[in-house]
Design a protein around this motif. Structure first.
Motif, PDB file in Angstrom:
ATOM      1  N   ALA A 241       1.109  -1.442   0.253  1.00 53.83           N
ATOM      2  CA  ALA A 241       0.098  -0.033  -0.360  1.00 53.83           C
ATOM      3  C   ALA A 241       0.319   1.270   0.300  1.00 53.83           C
ATOM      4  O   ALA A 241       0.736   2.984  -0.225  1.00 53.83           O
ATOM      5  N   ALA A 242       2.360   1.675   0.069  1.00 55.43           N
ATOM      6  CA  ALA A 242       2.806   2.118   0.244  1.00 55.43           C
ATOM      7  C   ALA A 242       3.494   2.752  -0.558  1.00 55.43           C
ATOM      8  O   ALA A 242       3.311   2.205  -2.083  1.00 55.43           O
ATOM      9  N   VAL A 243       3.107   4.120  -0.858  1.00 57.27           N
ATOM     10  CA  VAL A 243       4.035   4.654  -2.082  1.00 57.27           C
ATOM     11  C   VAL A 243       5.306   5.027  -1.705  1.00 57.27           C
ATOM     12  O   VAL A 243       6.540   5.638  -1.254  1.00 57.27           O
ATOM     13  N   GLU A 244       6.265   4.995  -3.141  1.00 55.18           N
ATOM     14  CA  GLU A 244       7.599   4.847  -3.477  1.00 55.18           C
ATOM     15  C   GLU A 244       8.077   6.403  -3.319  1.00 55.18           C
ATOM     16  O   GLU A 244       7.094   7.376  -3.827  1.00 55.18           O
ATOM     17  N   GLY A 245       9.000   6.550  -1.905  1.00 58.09           N
ATOM     18  CA  GLY A 245       9.545   8.119  -3.250  1.00 58.09           C
ATOM     19  C   GLY A 245      11.045   7.951  -2.165  1.00 58.09           C
ATOM     20  O   GLY A 245      11.706   7.003  -1.831  1.00 58.09           O
ATOM     21  N   PRO A 246      11.025   9.717  -1.732  1.00 54.91           N
ATOM     22  CA  PRO A 246      12.973   9.079  -1.861  1.00 54.91           C
ATOM     23  C   PRO A 246      13.062   9.382   0.135  1.00 54.91           C
ATOM     24  O   PRO A 246      14.505   9.034   0.278  1.00 54.91           O
ATOM     25  N   TRP A 247      12.328   9.117   0.707  1.00 62.22           N
ATOM     26  CA  TRP A 247      12.039   8.742   2.506  1.00 62.22           C
ATOM     27  C   TRP A 247      12.774   6.978   2.174  1.00 62.22           C
ATOM     28  O   TRP A 247      12.589   6.288   1.518  1.00 62.22           O
TER      29      TRP A 247
END
Length: 206
Positions: free
Chosen positions: A86-92
């Protein structure tokens, strides 16, 4: 069943892992995990690291989760194998909560004050784009202590937590019992959605 000691050690472990990932006081940490005692440990651990937690319900639509993550810009997102999709990929960075080991010692964090942010919670967005509302430690403590006094909660009480993490009444349900030395009973997502199961849980858990 999780004791106060076990929860404390787990929260210490979360805090230390976050600091190892580079989290500093004032950074934001997204928490997107299923309802469980470990979820409470993740929230306490995030605050214990000096971070501001951002609660995200893994059942929210992907677009809403993406918007909140991109707006909050967390340093780390705490996930579990059940919520990673469910998570969205990003710079974190990401932290798998199931890999955290408890420890007896809490990290020492400097620079925090009562005005430091405890969490950022997003509005429903019913009149537009959801907005993050910043809540300080002072506000949380004042609210919980007032509720402990009236209507009141003692160490012998049990409180059923039914609210989604992304609605701020969850702060009352999870942290007030801990403050009072009482017991939190965590209702599962399936229990909350079924009136008969919820009624049975209320009866069984007293």
């Amino acid at each position: 069943h999780v004791t106060f000691g076990e929860l404390n050690r787990f929260a210490n472990g979360v805090a230390r892992r976050l600091i190892e990932e580079g989290v500093k006081p004032g950074d934001r940490v997204a928490v997107m995990v299923d309802r469980s005692p470990e979820m409470i440990g993740a929230l306490v651990g995030a605050m214990r690291s000096g971070a501001t937690y951002v609660p995200l319900d893994p059942e929210f639509p992907a677009d809403r989760l993406r918007m909140m993550l991109e707006d909050a810009e967390p340093a780390v997102a705490i996930l579990t194998p059940a919520t990673v999709e469910a998570a969205v990929e990003g710079p974190w960075k990401t932290l798998d909560l199931t890999t955290v080991e408890g420890t007896t010692s809490a990290p020492e964090v400097e620079g925090l004050t009562p005005e430091s942010l405890a969490y950022i919670i997003y509005t429903s967005g019913s009149t537009g784009t959801p907005k993050g509302v910043e809540i300080s430690h002072r506000a949380v403590v004042n609210f919980l202590i007032s509720m402990q006094q009236e209507p009141g909660l003692s160490a012998s009480d049990r409180l059923l937590a039914v609210t989604t993490l992304s609605f701020d009444i969850s702060v009352l349900e999870m942290f007030l019992p801990l403050l009072a030395g009482a017991t939190v009973v965590m209702a599962s997502g399936s229990d909350v959605k079924d009136g008969r199961r919820l009624a049975n849980l209320l009866e069984e858990e007293d």
